[in-house]
Design an enzyme around this catalytic site. Structure first.
Site, PDB file in Angstrom:
ATOM      1  NE  ARG A 180      42.755  35.087  45.396  1.00 20.98           N
ATOM      2  CZ  ARG A 180      43.007  33.769  45.563  1.00 20.98           C
ATOM      3  NH1 ARG A 180      42.000  33.074  45.378  1.00 20.98           N
ATOM      4  NH2 ARG A 180      44.189  33.273  46.000  1.00 20.98           N
ATOM      5  CB  CYS A 238      42.297  28.765  39.770  1.00 20.14           C
ATOM      6  SG  CYS A 238      42.601  27.281  40.511  1.00 20.14           S
TER       7      CYS A 238
END
Length: 283
Positions: A180, A238
């Site tokens: 990611r 995050c």
């Protein structure tokens, strides 16, 4: 006080004369709808069996506001959060222990939020419920009302601009999976990639196979090798401020203070005017 507690230590404290308030924060990131599966139900898991004396706390309802401009898990309204904590029996002078199903992310979110709003003694059960060897209970506890009054505005919180600045002046860790960060996949947010200057540091690499944190000296060496040198300001983000809290907890175990960008990638990537970096390098 250590930020984590073992299952055996918790059992001893629960059996003592001044047990901690115990919060069950079981939660899972829900991407199951695309597969036609129902989302995880933390309250049902709690009802099926929990550590005796624990009170259930709903992450989406009690530890975050509704998704929106602030990201998928923005800070909760402190009035709502305070009421939820008091209803769970949290008081300012009583230690709190939080646990989840073993991943540690949700428990870390509760740990960080309670600490950021001024509670002086909060720990996470290292490894979560799977490490508990005692009996489980299906009794739903109705604790006496606590007196905890959360206070905002304390250090340890980053906004988008602060995160961008820290990526240039200090070190900003990206706690998500490496793919990611690199922008190879993005199952949830608008676009893949990372905040320019951020360093990939997946929080999954802070724990052993059983979900417990690595020893403090190993964590300290890991973060130092990634740029968290002595005296360096450290921040974490995050996807939505949940797994990032777990990395902040790992840093605390290592003795390294850090701040959390709660809006995280879900907020950053929602603004097309904010720059996005891709690939394995911070730039």
């Amino acid at each position: 006080m250590n930020a984590i507690i073992s299952a055996s230590e918790l059992a001893d404290e629960l059996a003592g004369g001044a047990p901690p308030v115990l919060l069950d924060v079981r939660w899972q990131l829900s991407v199951a709808k695309a597969a036609g599966e129902p989302p995880f139900d933390g309250r049902a898991a709690y009802a099926a069996g929990h550590i005796p004396g624990a009170v259930y706390v709903d992450l989406d309802r009690d530890l975050a506001s509704a998704p929106g401009e602030g990201g998928r898990h923005p800070l909760p309204d402190l009035t709502v959060f305070g009421a939820a904590m008091r209803a769970a029996g949290v008081s300012a002078r009583t230690p709190v222990v939080v646990y989840d199903g073993g991943q540690g992310w949700a428990a870390a979110r509760a740990w960080w939020l309670l600490g950021w709003t001024g509670h002086p003694s909060v720990r996470v059960l290292d490894g979560g419920l799977p490490t508990w060897e005692g009996p489980l209970s299906t009794d739903v506890r109705q604790p006496a009302e606590g007196d905890f009054q959360p206070v905002g505005g304390t250090p340890g919180l980053l906004d988008a601009d602060g995160a961008a600045a820290l990526a240039r002046s200090g070190v900003l860790f990206d706690a998500r999976a490496g793919e990611r960060y690199r922008g190879e996949v993005e199952p949830i947010d608008r676009v893949g990639g990372h905040i320019p200057g951020a360093v990939s540091a997946p929080t999954t690499q802070n724990v052993a196979e059983d979900g417990r944190f690595l020893p403090a000296d190993q964590l300290k060496e890991r973060f130092r090798s990634l740029g968290a040198a002595e005296g360096t300001d450290v921040g974490v983000y995050c996807g939505s401020g949940v797994s990032g809290a777990h990395e902040v907890l790992a840093l605390a175990v290592a003795g390294i203070p850090s701040a959390l960008y709660v809006g995280s990638w879900s907020q950053w990537s929602s603004d097309p005017d904010r720059p996005v970096a891709v690939g394995p390098d911070p730039q």
